[in-house]
Design a protein around this motif. Structure first.
Motif, PDB file in Angstrom:
ATOM      1  N   THR A  72       0.848  -1.199   0.000  1.00  0.00           N
ATOM      2  CA  THR A  72       0.000   0.000   0.000  1.00  0.00           C
ATOM      3  C   THR A  72       0.876   1.239   0.000  1.00  0.00           C
ATOM      4  OG1 THR A  72      -0.088   0.079   2.413  1.00  0.00           O
ATOM      5  CG2 THR A  72      -1.827  -1.159   1.291  1.00  0.00           C
ATOM      6  N   PHE A  73       0.281   2.360  -0.361  1.00  0.00           N
ATOM      7  CA  PHE A  73       0.892   3.675  -0.196  1.00  0.00           C
ATOM      8  C   PHE A  73      -0.240   4.691  -0.109  1.00  0.00           C
ATOM      9  CE2 PHE A  73       0.199   3.399  -4.697  1.00  0.00           C
ATOM     10  CZ  PHE A  73      -0.059   4.695  -5.121  1.00  0.00           C
ATOM     11  N   HIS A  74       0.079   5.900   0.263  1.00  0.00           N
ATOM     12  CA  HIS A  74      -0.945   6.911   0.503  1.00  0.00           C
ATOM     13  C   HIS A  74      -1.231   7.692  -0.770  1.00  0.00           C
ATOM     14  CE1 HIS A  74       0.251   6.052   4.644  1.00  0.00           C
ATOM     15  NE2 HIS A  74      -0.950   6.493   4.985  1.00  0.00           N
ATOM     16  N   GLY A  75      -2.518   7.832  -1.078  1.00  0.00           N
ATOM     17  CA  GLY A  75      -2.946   8.584  -2.237  1.00  0.00           C
ATOM     18  C   GLY A  75      -4.462   8.511  -2.387  1.00  0.00           C
ATOM     19  N   ASP A  76      -4.968   9.117  -3.457  1.00  0.00           N
ATOM     20  CA  ASP A  76      -6.389   9.068  -3.791  1.00  0.00           C
ATOM     21  C   ASP A  76      -6.590   7.873  -4.722  1.00  0.00           C
ATOM     22  OD1 ASP A  76      -8.983   9.395  -4.734  1.00  0.00           O
ATOM     23  OD2 ASP A  76      -8.853  11.588  -4.694  1.00  0.00           O
ATOM     24  N   GLU A  77      -7.219   6.801  -4.221  1.00  0.00           N
ATOM     25  CA  GLU A  77      -7.309   5.546  -4.979  1.00  0.00           C
ATOM     26  C   GLU A  77      -8.098   5.754  -6.268  1.00  0.00           C
ATOM     27  OE1 GLU A  77      -8.637   0.879  -4.247  1.00  0.00           O
ATOM     28  OE2 GLU A  77      -8.780   2.370  -2.630  1.00  0.00           O
ATOM     29  N   THR A  78      -9.150   6.547  -6.246  1.00  0.00           N
ATOM     30  CA  THR A  78      -9.966   6.760  -7.449  1.00  0.00           C
ATOM     31  C   THR A  78      -9.153   7.451  -8.538  1.00  0.00           C
ATOM     32  OG1 THR A  78     -11.946   6.919  -6.068  1.00  0.00           O
ATOM     33  CG2 THR A  78     -12.086   7.817  -8.309  1.00  0.00           C
ATOM     34  N   ARG A  79      -8.394   8.514  -8.154  1.00  0.00           N
ATOM     35  CA  ARG A  79      -7.616   9.246  -9.148  1.00  0.00           C
ATOM     36  C   ARG A  79      -6.459   8.402  -9.671  1.00  0.00           C
ATOM     37  NH1 ARG A  79     -11.511  12.405 -10.578  1.00  0.00           N
ATOM     38  NH2 ARG A  79     -12.327  13.661  -8.841  1.00  0.00           N
ATOM     39  N   ILE A  80      -5.864   7.584  -8.801  1.00  0.00           N
ATOM     40  CA  ILE A  80      -4.758   6.736  -9.271  1.00  0.00           C
ATOM     41  C   ILE A  80      -5.276   5.667 -10.226  1.00  0.00           C
ATOM     42  CG2 ILE A  80      -3.051   5.044  -8.508  1.00  0.00           C
ATOM     43  CD1 ILE A  80      -2.697   6.754  -6.003  1.00  0.00           C
ATOM     44  N   ARG A  81      -6.464   5.094  -9.951  1.00  0.00           N
ATOM     45  CA  ARG A  81      -7.067   4.146 -10.873  1.00  0.00           C
ATOM     46  C   ARG A  81      -7.373   4.809 -12.212  1.00  0.00           C
ATOM     47  NH1 ARG A  81     -10.757   2.436  -7.737  1.00  0.00           N
ATOM     48  NH2 ARG A  81     -12.475   3.752  -8.471  1.00  0.00           N
TER      49      ARG A  81
END
Length: 851
Positions: A731-740
């Motif tokens: 895992t890492f920290h971020g916005d999962e929707t935007r990264i997808r």
């Protein structure tokens, strides 16, 4: 007589009281006989007591014997007689006894006087010996008495005053000690015993004592044995004093000092030694045998002592963590050695700094264009720079041989490098008189080759002369050129379109050109030199809408510590716009320049108006795009919904052609919805209201979701997706929707350019400061001109791709990655495929996305 008055006699016998009254009442004029008076006297004395008893007894007996007829007077007379006789008898006895006692005391006193006289004679004999002298103070105010004499060889004077002046015939140290001891004896009664030494070298013993009435100081000359012992005692005292003084001096020194025994062990160190070895005290340093020098240094000292008792050398040791250099001196005697270390680190540093300074000065002088030569007190050349050698063209060997000044002048004359003088010897002596001068001397030499040399002879405080040969040929040429340049500059200023004015520190005009007067509408009289700035201000204030001249006056006549350039712009009443600059000059003057920028200002204003119009149109465009995007989103959603509804079997059967149309309408609507969503996202980013939902992003799940979205397109063209996440974090920290969304856009872009039946590689790995995603396809690659504009919006390029999109995919990627605080780069080349690499930090810091 008793028979004279028988009646009274009878009364007297019968009772004593009546008699007493009768006698007490006797007439005052009646005189008593001498016997009565004696009786009365004896009756009042102590010796009359027994007689009174006898009289009383006689009266009692008389009363008993009535036949005897005895009168009172007779009784008194008898009593007086008996008392006198008894008194005389007693007195005789007392006198006899007192005389015997007095005779015995006289004999004893004579014996004592004889003994005292004998003792006095013995004492005088002892005091008058030739080997002693006594000084006696009987009281504070009386002069002392001197008894006895001292031998002549003792050096003691016979005269009383000279003897009491101890400083005249005793050694200074002995005289000071004796005077101090005598003062203590007389004032506080402290006895003393000293051994002193006369200036003749003879030792003397001195004893001081104080009795109840006298103060005595005895000087005794010693025998040869005693004298030897006294000398040894004096020497011992002197050595002890010197030892204490030396020890005190060594203790006071800030230099480590030590004493060693014959075996080389420490037996004494000073405080500086203890501080150097970080010991609590000097005793602790000796007890713990803490060595100041290292073993190798001590071995070197011991080796030197085998051949020479004195060791002198600079040694290094570590003190408080710093290595320092000490000048060590160690002396070895028969029973041990003593050493002293002086810290020369600072001296060595100063010496090194001095040598570096001298080298630096030599290097600096070597770089000068002015020839410099330094001669010592013997007029020998000790230093010269390259400019000196170049000026006179002398060979290096001759200059390094340290020639004297006279020889150097003779050689320059013989080689024709200096002009011939009518009286050469006198001219040379005048030059060399600089070695005896105090002030600097200056000479001018005109050389045969046309050069003009200014020669300065500067005498040095410690002797010697520094000669400076300044070639002024170029300077004079430059002065001539400068005058020409000034004239040219004046002509140039007069023909400039810019107005120039220079004011002096006193506020008066130094120079100006015609353009200055023309721009400000000044006549020739108002702009001529020496006109004060206040007069020019008074004329110019009326020409400007907002006059800048008060600031000009303050800059010209002010006393500010920091003078700064000032720039500005002003508009005149006739519409002319002037741009000015106020520039302080180094010589205290101030230069002002004025440029007519009316045309430039008008153009600038027009450009500003046009820029504002462009900004407004761009804002309208953005608002229009957002509005249209929102307005298109609702009907597109309806179209997609109805298309999906038509494709359901419950709606009714469709022909094959109808089903293809419905699927085409649905796919086209989805693409259009994606474009609309991308436009909305970009509009949100541009507005600065995009908010990331930061959480833990599961790498495997996000990659799988993005791959699922493009699975149909990949399958359509037989393209295989290879995922490499072995080195990726969980895992890492971020916005999962935007990264997808980022991964979906990258995979869609790669699927558009990848060849049929090829492989797209999606990799993820952990970096030191973040996470890296990369997507590679084997497409044709991007040429450099396309690569420069690949992230621009609404610039679609087919470039070998299957579909021509809206040109927003990579723009969305770049905006979302940079919102996470990451970066995007592309590695591509012709026929090498394309790799898009996105880097995300561990903890994203949200920042504005690049447009």
């Amino acid at each position: 007589m008793p028979g004279d008055n028988p009646l009274q006699a009878g009364k007297a016998v019968s009772g004593g009281h009546d008699e007493s009254r009768t006698m007490g009442c006797a007439p005052r004029g009646e005189r008593l006989s001498w016997r009565a008076r004696v009786g009365l006297f004896l009756a009042g004395s102590a010796l009359a007591c027994p007689l009174a008893s006898a009289v009383a007894h006689a009266q009692t007996a008389g009363a008993a014997v009535a036949s005897l007829s005895i009168s009172t007077i007779e009784v008194v007379q008898l009593a007086v007689f008996v008392g006198v006789t008894g008194t005389a008898f007693l007195s005789a006895i007392v006198l006899i006894r007192e005389r015997a006692r007095t005779s015995a005391e006289n004999v004893e006193l004579r014996s004592r006087v004889a003994d005292v006289s004998a003792a006095l004679r013995r004492s005088e004999a002892l005091l008058n010996l030739r080997d002693q002298r006594v000084v006696v103070w009987a009281s504070e105010n009386k002069k002392p008495e001197l008894i006895g004499t001292l031998p002549t060889e003792s050096g003691a004077p016979e005269d009383r005053a000279a003897f009491l002046a101890f400083g005249r015939w005793l050694m200074p140290r002995s005289a000071a000690a004796l005077e101090h001891a005598v003062a203590g004896l007389r004032e506080k009664g402290r006895p003393f015993d000293l051994v002193i030494e006369s200036q003749a070298g003879a030792p003397l013993e001195v004893h001081g004592r104080k009795s109840a009435a006298h103060v005595l100081v005895r000087f005794v000359s010693l025998s040869e044995t005693q004298r030897s012992q006294a000398r040894l005692k004096i020497d011992n005292q002197r050595l002890a004093t010197d030892h204490d003084t030396m020890i005190g001096l060594l203790e006071a020194l800030k230099m480590p000092a030590w004493l060693r025994d014959e075996h080389g062990r420490l037996k004494w160190v000073n405080r500086a030694y203890a501080d150097a070895v970080e010991a609590e005290s000097a005793e602790a340093a000796v007890r713990d045998a803490k060595e100041f020098l290292g073993g190798q240094a001590r071995e070197a000292i011991a080796t030197q002592h085998k051949s020479h008792p004195v060791f002198e050398q600079s040694l290094s040791t570590v003190i408080e963590g710093d290595r320092r250099v000490f000048a060590v001196t160690d002396f070895a005697g028969a029973d041990g050695s003593a050493g002293l270390a002086c810290d020369t680190s600072a001296i060595e540093a100063i010496r090194g700094e001095y040598e570096r300074t001298v080298r630096s000065h030599a290097d600096t002088l070597d770089q000068l264009n002015t020839a410099v030569a330094i001669f010592d007190t013997d007029e020998k050349l000790r230093f010269f720079n390259q400019a000196f050698q170049k000026l006179w063209g002398l060979d290096s060997g001759f200059l390094h041989s340290a020639p004297d000044n006279a020889l150097l002048l003779d050689r320059l004359r013989s080689e024709g490098k200096i002009a011939e003088q009518p009286e050469w010897r006198r001219w040379k002596e005048g030059l060399l008189s600089a070695y005896r001068a105090v002030e600097s001397q200056e000479h001018w030499w005109h050389l045969p080759d046309g050069k003009t040399i200014r020669v300065v002879a500067n005498p040095q405080p410690k002797g010697g002369v520094t000669w400076v040969f300044e070639n002024l040929t170029e300077k004079m040429d430059l002065e001539s050129r400068y005058r020409t340049a000034v004239r040219v500059q004046g002509e140039t200023l007069d023909n400039l379109a810019e107005g120039v004015a220079v004011f002096g520190p006193d506020g008066r005009l130094r120079l100006s050109n015609p353009a200055f007067a023309t721009l400000w509408g000044l006549d020739a009289e108002a702009a001529k030199p020496n006109v004060h700035v206040s007069a020019i201000r008074e004329l110019s204030d009326r020409q400007a809408v907002e006059s800048p001249w008060p600031g000009f006056v303050a800059a010209i006549t002010g006393f500010d510590d920091e003078r700064r350039d000032r720039h500005g712009q002003t508009e005149l009443n006739n519409g002319t716009v002037l741009r000015y600059a106020v520039i302080p000059l180094p010589n205290g003057q101030v230069m002002m320049t004025f440029v007519d920028v009316t045309d430039s200002v008008h153009i600038e204003r027009a450009l500003k108006d046009r820029n504002e119009a462009l900004e407004k149109s761009d804002q309208l465009k953005n608002e229009f795009v957002q509005h249209v995007s929102y307005e298109l989103r609702s009907p597109l959603t309806n179209i997609i919904g109805f298309t999906e509804l038509l494709s359901l079997p419950a709606t009714g059967p469709l022909t094959q052609k109808q089903r293809e149309y419905v699927e085409h309408v649905g796919s086209s609507s989805s693409v259009l919805l994606t474009i609309v969503n991308d436009i909305l996202d970009l509009a949100t980013v541009d507005a600065g209201i995009m908010q990331l939902d930061i959480s833990e992003v599961h790498v495997d799940r996000t990659i799988a979701a993005a791959a699922e979205l493009v699975a149909d397109r990949l399958e359509e063209h037989s393209i295989r997706l290879a995922v490499d996440a072995a080195a990726a974090p969980k895992t890492f920290h971020g916005d999962e929707t935007r990264i997808r969304q980022i991964l979906y856009n990258l995979l869609s872009n790669a699927a558009n350019y990848a060849p049929e039946a090829s492989t797209i590689r999606l990799a993820c790995r952990q970096l030191a400061d973040g996470v890296e995603f990369s997507v590679h396809d084997d497409g044709p690659g991007m040429p450099p001109d396309v690569l420069d504009s690949v992230f621009r919006r609404f610039e679609p390029r087919a470039n070998g791709g299957r579909r021509r999109g809206a040109g927003l995919g990579l723009s969305i990627v770049k905006s979302f990655v940079e919102l996470h605080g990451g970066a995007v780069r592309i590695e591509t080349g012709r026929d090498k495929g394309t790799t898009v690499i996105c880097t995300f930090p561990d903890m994203p810091g949200i920042r504005a996305a690049a447009e």
